[in-house]
Design a protein around this motif. Sequence first.
Motif, PDB file in Angstrom:
ATOM      1  N   UNK A  19       0.879  -1.153   0.121  1.00 40.12           N
ATOM      2  CA  UNK A  19      -0.101   0.010   0.068  1.00 40.12           C
ATOM      3  C   UNK A  19       0.851   1.113   0.009  1.00 40.12           C
ATOM      4  N   UNK A  20       0.763   2.088  -1.168  1.00 40.74           N
ATOM      5  CA  UNK A  20       1.524   3.486  -1.163  1.00 40.74           C
ATOM      6  C   UNK A  20       0.876   4.354  -0.737  1.00 40.74           C
ATOM      7  N   UNK A  21       1.338   5.210   0.197  1.00 40.35           N
ATOM      8  CA  UNK A  21       0.960   6.459   0.460  1.00 40.35           C
ATOM      9  C   UNK A  21       1.495   7.750  -0.062  1.00 40.35           C
ATOM     10  N   UNK A  22       0.756   8.822  -0.361  1.00 40.46           N
ATOM     11  CA  UNK A  22       1.249   9.985  -0.727  1.00 40.46           C
ATOM     12  C   UNK A  22       0.765  11.180   0.197  1.00 40.46           C
ATOM     13  N   UNK A  23       1.756  11.754   0.970  1.00 37.95           N
ATOM     14  CA  UNK A  23       1.193  12.870   1.801  1.00 37.95           C
ATOM     15  C   UNK A  23       1.778  14.065   1.269  1.00 37.95           C
ATOM     16  N   UNK A  24       0.629  15.048   1.441  1.00 38.62           N
ATOM     17  CA  UNK A  24       0.764  16.392   0.741  1.00 38.62           C
ATOM     18  C   UNK A  24       0.912  17.397   1.908  1.00 38.62           C
ATOM     19  N   UNK A  25       1.738  18.527   1.738  1.00 40.42           N
ATOM     20  CA  UNK A  25       2.172  19.427   2.720  1.00 40.42           C
ATOM     21  C   UNK A  25       1.056  20.295   2.795  1.00 40.42           C
ATOM     22  N   UNK A  26       0.003  20.288   2.065  1.00 38.25           N
ATOM     23  CA  UNK A  26      -1.238  21.113   2.225  1.00 38.25           C
ATOM     24  C   UNK A  26      -2.519  20.437   1.979  1.00 38.25           C
ATOM     25  N   UNK A  27      -3.681  21.215   1.820  1.00 40.08           N
ATOM     26  CA  UNK A  27      -4.882  20.582   1.735  1.00 40.08           C
ATOM     27  C   UNK A  27      -5.176  20.026   0.333  1.00 40.08           C
ATOM     28  N   UNK A  28      -5.334  18.842   0.192  1.00 45.11           N
ATOM     29  CA  UNK A  28      -5.496  18.226  -1.168  1.00 45.11           C
ATOM     30  C   UNK A  28      -6.864  18.268  -1.765  1.00 45.11           C
ATOM     31  N   UNK A  29      -7.829  18.658  -0.967  1.00 50.43           N
ATOM     32  CA  UNK A  29      -8.943  18.887  -1.482  1.00 50.43           C
ATOM     33  C   UNK A  29      -9.316  19.992  -2.731  1.00 50.43           C
ATOM     34  N   UNK A  30      -8.027  20.740  -2.694  1.00 53.31           N
ATOM     35  CA  UNK A  30      -7.707  21.581  -3.876  1.00 53.31           C
ATOM     36  C   UNK A  30      -7.325  21.127  -5.312  1.00 53.31           C
TER      37      UNK A  30
END
Length: 126
Positions: A19-30
């Motif tokens: 299972x790969x994960x990708x964490x974003x520094x900001x809100x990914x809802x944009x």
Amino acid sequence: QVQLVESGGGSVQAGGSLRLSCAASGYIGNFYRMAWFRQAPGKEREGVAVINIGGGSTFYADSVKGRFTISRDNAKNTLYLQMNSLKPEDTAMYYCAADSRILYGLRLLPPDFVYWGQGTQVTVSS
């Protein structure tokens, strides 16, 4: 500045799962679309799976359809790729990508994505 950081890669035997994960520094809802791409040595980067802003629409490459599942948790600012029934030909560096532009449809084309992570290596042995 947007940063995407992948994790979860590793070495696994054929038939296994990761299972790969990708964490974003900001809100990914944009991000109107988020996707996973992969690149094996000596080969071009290819699209694996893409998901729209709400998570209700997805598109997969034929080579992974039925084995991989893309999902996103906007509250956790994280994109996921569940990979099952892995094959040696899945061996590659996997990249997370994101874009906030509203473009036509969901496509697995690198120019449709502005933001990219550094990648996480997946190695599948036979």
